[in-house]
Motif scaffolding. Structure first.
Motif, PDB file in Angstrom:
ATOM      1  N   GLY A 142       0.782  -1.227   0.000  1.00  0.00           N
ATOM      2  CA  GLY A 142       0.000   0.000   0.000  1.00  0.00           C
ATOM      3  C   GLY A 142       0.813   1.277   0.000  1.00  0.00           C
ATOM      4  N   LEU A 143       2.141   1.170  -0.168  1.00  0.00           N
ATOM      5  CA  LEU A 143       2.968   2.374  -0.198  1.00  0.00           C
ATOM      6  C   LEU A 143       2.867   3.060  -1.559  1.00  0.00           C
ATOM      7  CD1 LEU A 143       6.215   1.153   1.586  1.00  0.00           C
ATOM      8  CD2 LEU A 143       4.259   2.309   2.590  1.00  0.00           C
ATOM      9  N   LYS A 144       2.951   4.377  -1.569  1.00  0.00           N
ATOM     10  CA  LYS A 144       2.950   5.140  -2.812  1.00  0.00           C
ATOM     11  C   LYS A 144       4.263   4.899  -3.542  1.00  0.00           C
ATOM     12  CE  LYS A 144      -0.109   8.716  -0.961  1.00  0.00           C
ATOM     13  NZ  LYS A 144      -0.272  10.147  -0.630  1.00  0.00           N
ATOM     14  N   PRO A 145       4.295   5.115  -4.885  1.00  0.00           N
ATOM     15  CA  PRO A 145       5.508   4.813  -5.662  1.00  0.00           C
ATOM     16  C   PRO A 145       6.776   5.439  -5.106  1.00  0.00           C
ATOM     17  CG  PRO A 145       3.682   5.262  -7.134  1.00  0.00           C
ATOM     18  CD  PRO A 145       3.178   5.532  -5.749  1.00  0.00           C
ATOM     19  N   MET A 146       6.734   6.719  -4.752  1.00  0.00           N
ATOM     20  CA  MET A 146       7.925   7.371  -4.221  1.00  0.00           C
ATOM     21  C   MET A 146       8.348   6.758  -2.893  1.00  0.00           C
ATOM     22  SD  MET A 146      10.382   9.449  -4.463  1.00  0.00           S
ATOM     23  CE  MET A 146       9.945  10.435  -5.899  1.00  0.00           C
ATOM     24  N   HIS A 147       7.365   6.490  -2.026  1.00  0.00           N
ATOM     25  CA  HIS A 147       7.663   5.865  -0.736  1.00  0.00           C
ATOM     26  C   HIS A 147       8.190   4.441  -0.935  1.00  0.00           C
ATOM     27  CE1 HIS A 147       4.592   8.720   1.394  1.00  0.00           C
ATOM     28  NE2 HIS A 147       5.718   9.320   1.045  1.00  0.00           N
ATOM     29  N   PRO A 175       0.947  -1.209   6.348  1.00  0.00           N
ATOM     30  CA  PRO A 175       1.978  -1.171   5.296  1.00  0.00           C
ATOM     31  C   PRO A 175       3.372  -0.875   5.838  1.00  0.00           C
ATOM     32  CG  PRO A 175       0.019  -0.046   4.548  1.00  0.00           C
ATOM     33  CD  PRO A 175      -0.197  -0.360   5.986  1.00  0.00           C
ATOM     34  N   TYR A 176       3.445  -0.073   6.882  1.00  0.00           N
ATOM     35  CA  TYR A 176       4.749   0.260   7.449  1.00  0.00           C
ATOM     36  C   TYR A 176       5.295  -0.890   8.299  1.00  0.00           C
ATOM     37  CZ  TYR A 176       3.516   4.803   5.693  1.00  0.00           C
ATOM     38  OH  TYR A 176       3.173   5.830   4.855  1.00  0.00           O
ATOM     39  N   ILE A 177       4.379  -1.702   8.843  1.00  0.00           N
ATOM     40  CA  ILE A 177       4.811  -2.926   9.518  1.00  0.00           C
ATOM     41  C   ILE A 177       5.455  -3.864   8.497  1.00  0.00           C
ATOM     42  CG2 ILE A 177       4.020  -4.985  10.740  1.00  0.00           C
ATOM     43  CD1 ILE A 177       1.838  -3.282  12.018  1.00  0.00           C
ATOM     44  N   SER A 178       4.884  -3.877   7.291  1.00  0.00           N
ATOM     45  CA  SER A 178       5.453  -4.677   6.216  1.00  0.00           C
ATOM     46  C   SER A 178       6.864  -4.207   5.877  1.00  0.00           C
ATOM     47  CB  SER A 178       4.562  -4.596   4.972  1.00  0.00           C
ATOM     48  OG  SER A 178       5.132  -5.292   3.899  1.00  0.00           O
ATOM     49  N   CYS A 213      15.259 -14.378   9.560  1.00  0.00           N
ATOM     50  CA  CYS A 213      14.644 -14.338   8.223  1.00  0.00           C
ATOM     51  C   CYS A 213      13.249 -14.960   8.232  1.00  0.00           C
ATOM     52  CB  CYS A 213      15.536 -15.060   7.211  1.00  0.00           C
ATOM     53  SG  CYS A 213      17.039 -14.176   6.760  1.00  0.00           S
ATOM     54  N   VAL A 214      13.107 -16.077   8.930  1.00  0.00           N
ATOM     55  CA  VAL A 214      11.799 -16.747   9.019  1.00  0.00           C
ATOM     56  C   VAL A 214      10.783 -15.832   9.702  1.00  0.00           C
ATOM     57  CG1 VAL A 214      10.545 -18.647  10.104  1.00  0.00           C
ATOM     58  CG2 VAL A 214      12.700 -19.090   8.927  1.00  0.00           C
ATOM     59  N   LEU A 215      11.183 -15.215  10.804  1.00  0.00           N
ATOM     60  CA  LEU A 215      10.277 -14.309  11.521  1.00  0.00           C
ATOM     61  C   LEU A 215       9.930 -13.088  10.665  1.00  0.00           C
ATOM     62  CD1 LEU A 215      11.863 -14.392  15.104  1.00  0.00           C
ATOM     63  CD2 LEU A 215       9.784 -15.549  14.320  1.00  0.00           C
ATOM     64  N   GLY A 216      10.930 -12.554   9.940  1.00  0.00           N
ATOM     65  CA  GLY A 216      10.672 -11.406   9.076  1.00  0.00           C
ATOM     66  C   GLY A 216       9.707 -11.738   7.953  1.00  0.00           C
ATOM     67  N   LEU A 217       9.897 -12.906   7.321  1.00  0.00           N
ATOM     68  CA  LEU A 217       8.997 -13.319   6.246  1.00  0.00           C
ATOM     69  C   LEU A 217       7.591 -13.594   6.765  1.00  0.00           C
ATOM     70  CD1 LEU A 217      11.290 -15.702   4.147  1.00  0.00           C
ATOM     71  CD2 LEU A 217      10.483 -13.419   3.506  1.00  0.00           C
ATOM     72  N   ALA A 218       7.494 -14.217   7.939  1.00  0.00           N
ATOM     73  CA  ALA A 218       6.172 -14.497   8.517  1.00  0.00           C
ATOM     74  C   ALA A 218       5.436 -13.198   8.821  1.00  0.00           C
ATOM     75  CB  ALA A 218       6.336 -15.326   9.795  1.00  0.00           C
ATOM     76  N   SER A 219       6.134 -12.243   9.409  1.00  0.00           N
ATOM     77  CA  SER A 219       5.524 -10.957   9.731  1.00  0.00           C
ATOM     78  C   SER A 219       5.105 -10.215   8.465  1.00  0.00           C
ATOM     79  CB  SER A 219       6.511 -10.105  10.540  1.00  0.00           C
ATOM     80  OG  SER A 219       5.990  -8.822  10.786  1.00  0.00           O
ATOM     81  N   GLU A 220       5.964 -10.277   7.446  1.00  0.00           N
ATOM     82  CA  GLU A 220       5.620  -9.572   6.207  1.00  0.00           C
ATOM     83  C   GLU A 220       4.443 -10.227   5.488  1.00  0.00           C
ATOM     84  OE1 GLU A 220       7.661  -7.710   2.236  1.00  0.00           O
ATOM     85  OE2 GLU A 220       8.899  -8.636   3.774  1.00  0.00           O
ATOM     86  N   SER A 221       4.409 -11.560   5.508  1.00  0.00           N
ATOM     87  CA  SER A 221       3.298 -12.261   4.871  1.00  0.00           C
ATOM     88  C   SER A 221       1.965 -11.869   5.506  1.00  0.00           C
ATOM     89  CB  SER A 221       3.520 -13.775   4.984  1.00  0.00           C
ATOM     90  OG  SER A 221       2.451 -14.483   4.410  1.00  0.00           O
ATOM     91  N   ILE A 222       1.951 -11.815   6.832  1.00  0.00           N
ATOM     92  CA  ILE A 222       0.721 -11.444   7.549  1.00  0.00           C
ATOM     93  C   ILE A 222       0.345  -9.990   7.278  1.00  0.00           C
ATOM     94  CG2 ILE A 222      -0.302 -11.143   9.843  1.00  0.00           C
ATOM     95  CD1 ILE A 222       1.479 -13.499  10.764  1.00  0.00           C
ATOM     96  N   SER A 223       1.337  -9.099   7.317  1.00  0.00           N
ATOM     97  CA  SER A 223       1.042  -7.673   7.106  1.00  0.00           C
ATOM     98  C   SER A 223       0.600  -7.402   5.685  1.00  0.00           C
ATOM     99  CB  SER A 223       2.276  -6.831   7.449  1.00  0.00           C
ATOM    100  OG  SER A 223       3.376  -7.181   6.653  1.00  0.00           O
ATOM    101  N   LEU A 224       1.150  -8.131   4.703  1.00  0.00           N
ATOM    102  CA  LEU A 224       0.691  -7.967   3.319  1.00  0.00           C
ATOM    103  C   LEU A 224      -0.760  -8.429   3.169  1.00  0.00           C
ATOM    104  CD1 LEU A 224       3.801  -9.160   1.260  1.00  0.00           C
ATOM    105  CD2 LEU A 224       2.846  -6.860   1.305  1.00  0.00           C
ATOM    106  N   TYR A 225      -1.094  -9.515   3.852  1.00  0.00           N
ATOM    107  CA  TYR A 225      -2.461 -10.047   3.756  1.00  0.00           C
ATOM    108  C   TYR A 225      -3.484  -9.067   4.330  1.00  0.00           C
ATOM    109  CZ  TYR A 225      -6.334 -13.356   4.115  1.00  0.00           C
ATOM    110  OH  TYR A 225      -7.554 -13.983   3.997  1.00  0.00           O
ATOM    111  N   PHE A 226      -3.112  -8.372   5.420  1.00  0.00           N
ATOM    112  CA  PHE A 226      -4.031  -7.426   6.068  1.00  0.00           C
ATOM    113  C   PHE A 226      -3.673  -5.969   5.742  1.00  0.00           C
ATOM    114  CE2 PHE A 226      -4.183 -11.178   8.860  1.00  0.00           C
ATOM    115  CZ  PHE A 226      -5.564 -11.397   8.899  1.00  0.00           C
ATOM    116  N   SER A 227      -3.022  -5.748   4.593  1.00  0.00           N
ATOM    117  CA  SER A 227      -2.504  -4.411   4.276  1.00  0.00           C
ATOM    118  C   SER A 227      -3.594  -3.353   4.162  1.00  0.00           C
ATOM    119  CB  SER A 227      -1.693  -4.464   2.971  1.00  0.00           C
ATOM    120  OG  SER A 227      -2.507  -4.908   1.905  1.00  0.00           O
TER     121      SER A 227
END
Length: 504
Positions: A303-308, A368-371, A347-361
């Motif tokens: 959900g980040l803007k292109p520049m961001h 989005p900033y959590i991602s 890395c596993v924790l980072g990917l898990a957190s990003e996967s969840i944050s992308l799903y609920f973006s």
């Protein structure tokens, strides 16, 4: 350590002419990809009167990106044989010339409007990157003094990371990544390769190659005089090379001639080689370069803007470079297995957190900033172990003779896995969405289990001990030179079985 001028050149020339261009070419298509893809469609329409559908355009772009990786696979796999035949110094000359040609083709293609020229340039730049990924660690491991051989691979990783960062900054629309100026991006690698070519006459051939391959004690001594400021170090290293050569000559007449076929046929080396291959494969199957190739797309999904999104990518690349640079100090303080397992866990924790944050973006403005933070955690964890340690442990695990072959095969596996990730990631993302990251998590978990059970610890283990060693239960066990060479195999197997019975 006081560095003499020839030693400074021996470090800077490979970094500027090989490591940085390698990283730069890996990331150069990221920021301006919108304009490059438009240019490719314009070329096809103008030259062949062909209009691509959306699916065809995606397939073509993936193929163009993959051309670099195919070249890298070929370069990495053949680097060892080339470097052993013509020497490390001449191989650098070849690589820097190819880099100069590839970078020139990248720029010229946009002005002649031929996509074929662009693809050839990308293939050649991949060829250079593949050679660099194997040659630079080999060169540094043979060039550096004994106490720094293990961590010499970190310098290459740092240079490569800086190249990626440089490509992302230069590729921004407000700098030279715009529709009009993106062809000029390769000027940066042209300057780097040209500078390396200018100082090439002052690059020193490695003492190890001069003594063990060329069999010239005079050239070896001259090389050590140029590189070492301490006279005692010169005598110690020369004495070690003499002992190694004497030991080799007493065992076989073709000891110096290691190739892939011989390495694969030597059982005791196979165990070490398997670990090197798994380390390099794990590095890429973590999904790291899929993230770099498509990082803008990841942040757009968040959900980040292109520049961001572009700024977030640059921020992550900066963290990657800084962490990769300081990993030199970390690698000298902590055991390898601890760093690798900690890196994989992060890395596993980072990917898990990003996967969840992308799903609920879309659920909350802060998600989005959590991602973005999750992605940074992933990058930092990667740089802690999975990034630099495959190069370091390949040097520490492998004996000097087959070391170049192992690095060549390991980096070839690295590029092969990189190719798989770059092709598979868009498809995984299309079908699985944010859950595509779980695939990389599964690879990381499997790698962590293997490392925990089988990978030996090489931290603070002397090199001469490793050169005559085998792996058993995560430890280095000294064995005789006859066993290392595969002699008296039957007798040693009986002894091993007897010891295992006693242990039970």
């Amino acid at each position: 350590m006081k560095m003499k001028p020839h030693m400074v050149i021996a470090v800077l020339a490979p970094i500027c002419g090989s490591s940085i261009p390698m990283g730069f070419n890996m990331g150069v298509l990221n920021m301006p990809q919108k304009f490059i893809r438009q240019w490719i469609q314009h070329c096809l329409l103008e030259q062949y009167n062909k209009v691509l559908t959306d699916n065809e355009e995606v397939i073509l772009w993936t193929s163009v990106v993959s051309t670099f990786l195919v070249g890298a696979m070929i370069g990495a796999l053949n680097c060892s044989s080339i470097a052993d035949k013509i020497g490390r110094k001449k191989t650098f000359l070849l690589n820097h010339i190819l880099c100069f040609i590839a970078s020139t083709l990248f720029t010229v293609s946009a002005y002649v409007n031929y996509i074929e020229v662009f693809v050839i340039g990308r293939f050649l730049s991949g060829l250079c990157g593949g050679i660099a990924s194997s040659l630079v660690p080999i060169y540094f491991s043979e060039m550096f003094p004994t106490q720094l051989k293990g961590v010499s691979g970190v310098i290459h990783v740092s240079g490569m990371s800086f190249g990626i960062l440089l490509s992302l900054i230069a590729g921004m629309n407000v700098i030279i990544g715009s529709e009009s100026y993106w062809p000029l991006l390769s000027v940066i690698t042209i300057v780097g390769s040209a500078g390396a070519l200018l100082v090439h006459p002052f690059i020193t051939e490695t003492p190890s190659y001069s003594f063990l391959k060329i069999h010239s004690e005079e050239k070896t001594y001259n090389a050590l005089q140029k590189l070492r400021s301490n006279k005692n170090d010169i005598e110690v290293e020369l004495s070690h090379l003499k002992e190694l050569k004497a030991k080799n000559n007493s065992k076989s007449t073709d000891e110096d001639n290691w190739d892939l076929k011989r390495v694969l046929k030597t059982p005791k080396i196979n165990i070490l080689l398997l670990n090197v291959v798994i380390l390099f494969g794990s590095q890429q199957l973590s999904g790291i370069n899929g993230s770099w190739f498509y990082s803008s797309m990841i942040f757009a999904l968040a959900g980040l803007k292109p520049m961001h999104s572009n700024l977030a990518t640059i921020l992550a690349s900066t963290a990657n470079w800084i962490m990769g640079s300081v990993s030199f100090l970390i690698a000298r303080k902590f055991p390898r297995r601890v760093l690798l397992l900690t890196s994989i866990t992060g890395c596993v924790l980072g990917l898990a957190s990003e996967s969840i944050s992308l799903y609920f973006s879309q659920e909350h403005i802060l998600i989005p900033y959590i991602s973005m933070v999750s992605f940074l955690i992933f990058i930092l964890s990667f740089c802690l172990g999975l990034g630099p340690l495959p190069y370091i442990m390949a040097v520490e695990l492998m004996p000097e003779g087959p070391r170049s072959v192992a690095l060549s095969l390991g980096t070839s596996v690295m590029w092969s896995c990189n190719l798989i990730v770059s092709i598979a990631f868009p498809l995984l993302n299309y079908y699985l969405g944010s859950f595509s990251l779980l695939v990389f998590m599964s690879f990381l978990i499997c790698s962590g289990i293997y490392i925990f059970i089988f990978l030996p610890e090489t931290f603070n283990t002397k090199q001469h001990t490793l050169e005559n060693s085998k792996i058993k239960n995560n430890s280095i066990i000294v064995i005789s030179s006859n066993e290392f060479e595969g002699k008296n195999e039957k007798k040693e197997n009986l002894n091993d079985k007897s010891k295992q019975t006693q242990n039970v």
